[in-house]
Write an enzyme that holds these catalytic residues in place. Structure first.
Site, PDB file in Angstrom:
ATOM      1  N   LYS A 146       0.165   4.777   5.168  1.00 33.00           N
ATOM      2  CA  LYS A 146      -0.850   4.046   5.188  1.00 33.00           C
ATOM      3  C   LYS A 146      -0.545   3.976   6.790  1.00 33.00           C
ATOM      4  O   LYS A 146       0.755   3.189   6.792  1.00 33.00           O
ATOM      5  CB  LYS A 146      -1.598   2.398   4.632  1.00 33.00           C
ATOM      6  CG  LYS A 146      -1.841   1.701   4.873  1.00 33.00           C
ATOM      7  CD  LYS A 146      -2.623   0.237   4.341  1.00 33.00           C
ATOM      8  CE  LYS A 146      -3.349  -0.501   5.168  1.00 33.00           C
ATOM      9  NZ  LYS A 146      -4.464   0.423   5.243  1.00 33.00           N
ATOM     10  N   HIS A 180       1.229  -1.048  -0.025  1.00 29.06           N
ATOM     11  CA  HIS A 180       0.108   0.122  -0.043  1.00 29.06           C
ATOM     12  C   HIS A 180       0.775   0.899   0.314  1.00 29.06           C
ATOM     13  O   HIS A 180       2.161   1.099   0.375  1.00 29.06           O
ATOM     14  CB  HIS A 180      -0.977   0.120   1.325  1.00 29.06           C
ATOM     15  CG  HIS A 180      -2.158  -0.767   1.296  1.00 29.06           C
ATOM     16  ND1 HIS A 180      -2.197  -1.933   1.121  1.00 29.06           N
ATOM     17  CD2 HIS A 180      -3.106  -0.215   0.593  1.00 29.06           C
ATOM     18  CE1 HIS A 180      -3.098  -3.052   1.063  1.00 29.06           C
ATOM     19  NE2 HIS A 180      -4.318  -2.095   0.949  1.00 29.06           N
TER      20      HIS A 180
END
Ligand code: NAD
Length: 265
Positions: A158, A154
């Site tokens: 995040k 990600h």
């Protein structure tokens, strides 16, 4: 179907309004955001960089519920719990994408679902939900001669790891094997770990750049390896899935459903 968006000024709220405006047979009933939001009173079209829609960012959730057939909620846990009570009171469909709900919050959703139709999913992508179903089936067929490792990547912003979706894939794999994930998981490895225990479900986390969300489930045996991969290219995919869930819920009986129910998986 008239669809209202709570949290309409958020990143997902804006995606959701665009998805409703583009979905055939759907009409945007309006949008609300938290008390004190600087977007209060702005035209929803202007918020999206589109022509004016004659609807403004409101703060009266009850009025929005009353004017809608279905409400989509990607906000925050405390707001979602309050919205679930309103959905039950007014008998409106509620689609919940908010993550980070506690067990108690989820119990409130279940109670509300005794009176109305609620679809709740931590990931509304059609592809990810298909990946979960395929993972469960592959784990059941392949058995524990195949080591399961789940790799996710990600964007750099995040804050949690492994991702909720990676853990969901782990739960699917564990279900396929008939075990509980928290009995067999290894969420990270470092240093002298010793050999890999049979039956373990391992996770590896990568972070960087602007990656929306990549997940791979590997089944590694001595003679071969099977890999199932999903890559999200835009957050719009979650918004499209949530609108699909709202339309599906229009003909479902009261109850608490998941995206896998919506897709018949
Ligand atoms: P965000 O912070 O950009 O948006 C949240 C919005 O909700 C904000 O505009 C905020 O003001 C609003 N809000 C908060 N309390 C409110 C209230 N009481 N009434 C009305 N509005 C309220 O966050 P985001 O990136 O859009 O994500 C929102 C949620 O959706 C998070 O929990 C995120 O993890 C989740 N999410 C889920 C999926 C999925 O597929 N299920 C996908 C992406 C994000």
């Amino acid at each position: 179907m008239k669809i209202g968006i709570v949290g309409c000024a958020g990143r997902m709220g804006r995606m959701l309004m665009n998805a409703v405006l583009e979905a055939p047979g759907c009409q945007l009933a309006g949008g609300t955001d938290r008390p004190g939001t600087p977007t209060a009173g702005q035209d929803l079209g202007a918020l999206l960089g589109r022509a004016a829609l004659g609807l403004t960012v409101g703060q009266d959730a009850k009025a929005l519920f009353a004017a809608s057939d279905a409400i989509i909620d990607f906000t925050a846990p405390a707001a979602t719990v309050a919205h679930a009570a309103l959905a039950a009171e007014l008998g409106k469909i509620l689609v919940v994408g908010t993550t980070g709900l506690t067990k108690d919050d989820e119990a409130v959703l279940a109670q509300a679902a005794a009176r109305t139709t609620i679809v709740y999913a931590p990931n509304f992508s059609v592809g990810v939900n298909l990946l979960m179903a395929l993972t469960e089936r592959a784990a059941a067929i392949l058995g524990d001669d195949y080591d399961i490792e789940i790799v996710e990547m990600h964007h750099r912003r995040k804050v949690d790891a492994p991702s909720g979706t990676a853990l969901g894939l782990g739960r699917s794999a564990a279900k396929g094997r008939g075990v509980a994930l928290d009995q067999v998981w290894c969420k990270s490895r470092d240093g002298h770990t010793g050999a890999r225990p049979k039956g373990e479900i391992g996770f590896a986390t990568l972070r960087g750049g602007d990656v929306v969300g990549d997940h791979t489930v590997m089944f590694a045996a001595e003679e071969e390896r099977v890999e199932l991969t999903h890559k999200a290219a835009s957050r719009a995919v979650f918004a499209k899935g949530a609108v699909r869930a709202a339309r599906w819920a229009g003909s479902a009986k009261p109850g608490l459903y998941s995206m896998r129910d919506v897709l018949g998986l």
